[in-house]
Write a protein that holds these residues in place. Structure first.
Motif, short mmCIF file in Angstrom:
data_model
loop_
_atom_site.label_atom_id
_atom_site.label_comp_id
_atom_site.label_asym_id
_atom_site.label_seq_id
_atom_site.Cartn_x
_atom_site.Cartn_y
_atom_site.Cartn_z
N VAL A 101 5.41 14.28 3.61
CA VAL A 101 4.39 13.56 2.85
C VAL A 101 4.54 12.06 3.07
N ALA A 102 5.78 11.58 2.97
CA ALA A 102 6.03 10.15 3.15
C ALA A 102 5.63 9.70 4.55
N ALA A 103 5.94 10.49 5.57
CA ALA A 103 5.58 10.14 6.94
C ALA A 103 4.06 10.08 7.10
N HIS A 104 3.37 11.04 6.51
CA HIS A 104 1.91 11.06 6.60
C HIS A 104 1.30 9.83 5.91
N VAL A 105 1.82 9.48 4.74
CA VAL A 105 1.27 8.33 4.00
C VAL A 105 1.53 7.04 4.78
N LEU A 106 2.73 6.86 5.28
CA LEU A 106 3.07 5.63 5.99
C LEU A 106 2.15 5.46 7.21
N TRP A 107 2.03 6.50 7.99
CA TRP A 107 1.20 6.42 9.20
C TRP A 107 -0.28 6.24 8.85
N ARG A 139 0.82 -1.21 0.00
CA ARG A 139 0.00 0.00 0.00
C ARG A 139 0.86 1.26 0.00
N VAL A 140 1.89 1.28 0.84
CA VAL A 140 2.75 2.47 0.91
C VAL A 140 3.49 2.66 -0.40
N GLU A 141 3.98 1.57 -1.00
CA GLU A 141 4.70 1.68 -2.27
C GLU A 141 3.79 2.16 -3.39
N ASP A 142 2.55 1.65 -3.41
CA ASP A 142 1.60 2.12 -4.44
C ASP A 142 1.38 3.62 -4.33
N GLU A 143 1.27 4.10 -3.08
CA GLU A 143 0.95 5.52 -2.88
C GLU A 143 2.17 6.41 -3.14
N LEU A 144 3.33 6.03 -2.60
CA LEU A 144 4.50 6.90 -2.70
C LEU A 144 5.21 6.79 -4.05
N ARG A 145 5.30 5.60 -4.59
CA ARG A 145 6.04 5.43 -5.84
C ARG A 145 5.13 5.55 -7.06
N HIS A 146 4.09 4.73 -7.10
CA HIS A 146 3.29 4.65 -8.33
C HIS A 146 2.32 5.81 -8.49
N ARG A 147 1.86 6.37 -7.39
CA ARG A 147 0.89 7.47 -7.52
C ARG A 147 1.55 8.83 -7.41
N ALA A 206 4.09 1.54 17.64
CA ALA A 206 4.93 2.11 16.59
C ALA A 206 5.76 3.29 17.07
N LEU A 207 6.97 3.37 16.53
CA LEU A 207 7.84 4.53 16.68
C LEU A 207 8.28 4.93 15.28
N LEU A 208 7.93 6.15 14.89
CA LEU A 208 8.17 6.65 13.54
C LEU A 208 9.36 7.59 13.57
N ALA A 209 10.38 7.31 12.75
CA ALA A 209 11.59 8.14 12.71
C ALA A 209 11.55 9.05 11.50
N LEU A 210 11.62 10.36 11.75
CA LEU A 210 11.56 11.36 10.69
C LEU A 210 12.89 12.10 10.63
N PRO A 211 13.38 12.37 9.42
CA PRO A 211 14.68 13.05 9.32
C PRO A 211 14.60 14.48 9.83
N GLU A 212 15.67 14.90 10.50
CA GLU A 212 15.76 16.29 10.92
C GLU A 212 15.85 17.16 9.66
N PRO A 213 15.32 18.38 9.66
CA PRO A 213 14.81 19.11 10.82
C PRO A 213 13.29 19.17 10.89
N PRO A 265 3.08 13.16 12.02
CA PRO A 265 1.67 13.14 11.61
C PRO A 265 0.77 13.64 12.73
N ALA A 266 -0.35 14.18 12.34
CA ALA A 266 -1.28 14.79 13.30
C ALA A 266 -1.66 13.80 14.39
N GLY A 267 -1.60 14.29 15.63
CA GLY A 267 -2.00 13.48 16.77
C GLY A 267 -0.94 12.56 17.30
#
Length: 730
Positions: A271-277, A229-237, A356-363, A368-370
């Motif tokens: 965007v990637a963090a939002h889609v993954l979550w 699902r994540v690959e379809d959204e981030l890569r193909h779409r 879950a623990l989501l790692a986002l690159p600085e800065p 994601p919301a909430g």
């Protein structure tokens, strides 16, 4: 697949295609180590592979979090010979290349997990167990022969081993491992922090999610559906990513950390963090669609139908055996896949979401919301003595260092603080002459830089005293491996060491003393400690002759004043000549001389007129009669100096040395002169009090001073307590 045993080692054998492949697996990995002994399993593996030597077949070895594995592929007899030789080497690891292989590991800089995965393991587990994957090995060069042999005997034996094999096993196959008992492996303990959450990551253009989970049906299918699902959204779409990867990292019996990671084009990390979550939350709420689950079943069936899957099953069973994980056969995997329902996958996804623990690159400043941020600073502080920054430290004005009975806290401001409690310290790493770094079990670490704080030396001393000595290590980059040349006679250096608690090996003459530092203290610490042994202008030269290059560091009064590395960093030849008394032209020629480490160091030794034994130490050669000197502490060292334990040989030394030797021998004429002096000085003292009225109050002062001199002379009239060193009977 069928099971058997080879010399008491469980063997899992599969009928795989040629050539024969096999692997010897041990239940020990990175997470079984401690912080200060990090890398020792990898070091054992390197030593063993070096001892086995090159082979005509394909061989390899690896260390991960929970296992160490030696693998090979080729003709059956050569495979059997390789595994047999590995066992022989493990029974008595070859340690002659210990330091070389430690340097190789430093150059390799490898980890047991990819850097983004290791980072999240460190966030989840701190600097302990699986979290050690995130910790660079601080002191590989401190690992000793005893450490290696003890570690090998503890873990690398038949009771902690299993072997997998594809193809026929030769009748004469043997695994001559020693016996032993399986050490207890404590369960991995995660940090007690709330999830789900997000945290910062030092890896740009990558978003990664990790979650702890039990090994159970549906985890693999859940990850596969989420990845698609994540690959379809981030890569193909959207076209902002190239590849989405998943991984299941074993951290204990029936416990994994599952990871999903994606690369992302710069500027699209949020965007990637939002889609993954968003996709994980949707899967946790609604589960997979039937066609998604059918697709994953078909993928699994194709994998299990591949003839090579039998070999993977054998390898999996060997690993499960040594880690205590419940094994699963291929038939059981088929049955589980058939019985798997969308609701079961949804339940797994919900568990992953909650952990879950989501790692986002600085800065990036928000996830994601909430989703709350994982704590980036310590939540607690300690009370104790406060140290304020010096004006030159560059620290914020409000900064302070607090060292107390329970731990140490570093405050940058009211919100930004780091605390390490003494009960949770996993290591104290000496980084350089001015800096030590305290590491806590929760992964937090703080530097103690003596020059940054008022009375900083006292702060560092308090910290070092509070941390158990077995947790003190010297960082590899701070370990110079040098021989310290002190421009002073041997007896002077012995006297300086006498008032310490340190130990060293000495050789030398009346001009130079060569000192080999002990394991606990590098040459720069010795240069500081020995400052003053020959007056206020003590000169010391830390010379290092390595396998690749050579260099020196020049110290005056314990302070570094120059350094030189042949071929790269040029020192001040004039300063070296002035401080050592050598010919300036000869010194300049020595510093600019070309050649290997042996040649340039030998030439420097000639120019500085170093003793022959000192040159042998620089080359790493043995000397016939080195002096092993152990410090006696301040009181013991002073008593030894008074007794003359550090006296120079007869007829040598300065006039003060000769006068001190005379005071210990006290021949008859020496005592007679002191008796006459005592009488004369006594008369002068009495006259000062009775006849010198013109001096007023000064007559009392004169009388007291002269009287003390008379007492000192009278003391010297006593016979000697023992013969002076070097005298008849001495």
């Amino acid at each position: 697949m069928h099971t058997t045993s080879i010399d008491g080692v469980p063997a899992f054998v599969a009928d795989g295609p040629a050539p024969v492949a096999a692997g010897l697996v041990f239940g020990v990995g990175r997470q079984d180590e401690t912080f200060v002994r990090s890398g020792i399993t990898h070091l054992v593996e390197h030593l063993v592979m070096g001892g086995v030597g090159r082979r005509a077949i394909e061989v390899n070895a690896s260390v991960d979090l929970t296992t160490t594995e030696f693998t090979c592929t080729g003709p059956a007899d050569q495979v059997a010979a390789f595994l047999r030789d590995v066992c022989t080497q493990l029974a008595d690891p070859p340690v002659d290349r210990l330091q070389v292989e430690a340097d190789v590991l430093r150059a390799e800089g490898g980890t047991v997990a990819s850097p983004p995965v290791a980072h999240l393991l460190g966030e989840l587990y701190g600097a302990d167990g699986p979290g050690l994957a995130a910790v660079p090995e601080p002191a590989l060069l401190a690992l000793t022969v005893s450490d290696v042999r003890t570690w090998s005997a503890r873990w690398f034996h038949r009771r902690n081993a299993a072997v997998w094999w594809s193809g026929p096993v030769p009748a004469d196959a043997s695994l001559p491992l020693p016996g032993g008992e399986v050490p207890p492996r404590p369960a991995a303990v995660p940090r007690a922090l709330d999830t789900p959450a997000w945290t910062g990551s030092p890896f740009p253009e990558r978003v990664t999610l990790a979650a702890r989970t039990g090994v159970r049906s549906g985890v693999g299918a859940c990850l596969a559906v989420l990845r698609s699902r994540v690959e379809d959204e981030l890569r193909h779409r959207r076209g902002v990513s190239y590849a989405v990867q998943t991984e299941q990292v074993p951290v204990g019996p029936d416990e994994d950390v599952v990871v999903l990671s994606t690369d992302v084009r710069p500027g699209h990390e949020a965007v990637a963090a939002h889609v993954l979550w968003e996709q994980l939350v949707a899967l946790a709420l609604h589960g997979p669609r039937p066609e998604e689950l059918d697709h994953e079943r078909a993928v699994l069936e194709a994998v299990l139908d591949d003839p090579r899957s039998a070999v993977e099953e054998a390898r999996s069973h060997a690993r499960d055996r040594v880690t205590g994980t419940t094994p699963v056969t291929r038939s059981e995997l088929r049955a589980r896949a058939t019985a798997l329902t969308p609701e079961a996958v949804r339940v797994v996804a919900a568990a992953l979401r909650d952990a879950a623990l989501l790692a986002l690159p600085e800065p990036l400043a928000a996830g994601p919301a909430g989703l709350p941020r994982w704590p980036e600073w310590s939540q607690e502080v300690v009370l104790g003595r406060e140290f304020r920054p010096t004006r030159r430290s560059g620290a914020p004005p409000a900064a302070r260092l607090v060292v107390g009975e329970e731990g140490v806290s570093l405050f940058l401001d009211s919100a930004e603080r780091v605390t390490v409690r003494w009960a949770d310290v996993v290591g104290l790493v000496r980084v350089d002459p001015d800096t030590s770094r305290v590491h806590g079990r929760d992964g937090f670490a703080l530097p103690v830089v003596a020059s940054d704080w008022r009375d900083g030396a006292e702060a560092e001393a308090l910290v070092r005293a509070a941390v158990p000595a077995e947790l003190h290590v010297l960082a590899d980059d701070a370990r110079d491996g040098a021989v310290l040349l002190v421009k002073a006679p041997v007896h002077r250096v012995e006297e300086a060491i006498g008032v310490t608690r340190w130990e060293a090996t000495l050789v030398g003459d009346e001009r130079w003393t060569a000192l080999v530092p002990d394991e606990a203290h590098p040459s720069w610490e010795w240069a500081q400690r020995l400052a003053g042994v020959s007056g206020q202008r003590t000169v010391a030269l830390a010379v290092r002759q390595g396998r690749v290059d050579a260099d020196y560091v020049l110290y005056e009064r314990g302070v570094e004043v120059d350094r030189h590395r042949w071929g790269t960093v040029h020192g001040d030849a004039g300063r070296l000549a002035r401080l050592t008394g050598a010919d300036p032209a000869a010194v300049a020629g020595a510093l600019f001389r070309s050649g290997g480490p042996d040649e340039v160091v030998d030439h420097l030794a000639t120019v500085l007129d170093l003793p022959e034994d000192a040159v042998r130490l620089l080359r790493g050669e043995a000397v016939q009669e080195p002096r092993r000197v152990a410090g006696r502490g301040v009181v013991g060292g002073m008593r030894a100096a008074v007794r003359g334990d550090f006296a120079p040989p007869p007829g040598s030394g300065t006039w003060t040395d000769r006068y001190a030797a005379l005071g210990r021998a006290r021949p008859w004429w020496y005592r007679l002169l002191n008796a006459l002096a005592a009488v004369a000085l006594g008369v002068v003292a009495v006259r000062a009090l009775t006849a010198w009225d013109g001096l007023g109050g000064w007559s009392v002062v004169v009388a007291v001073v002269v009287g003390l001199l008379a007492v000192c002379s009278a003391v010297e009239v006593r016979p000697p307590r023992r013969p002076a060193p070097g005298s008849p009977g001495g």
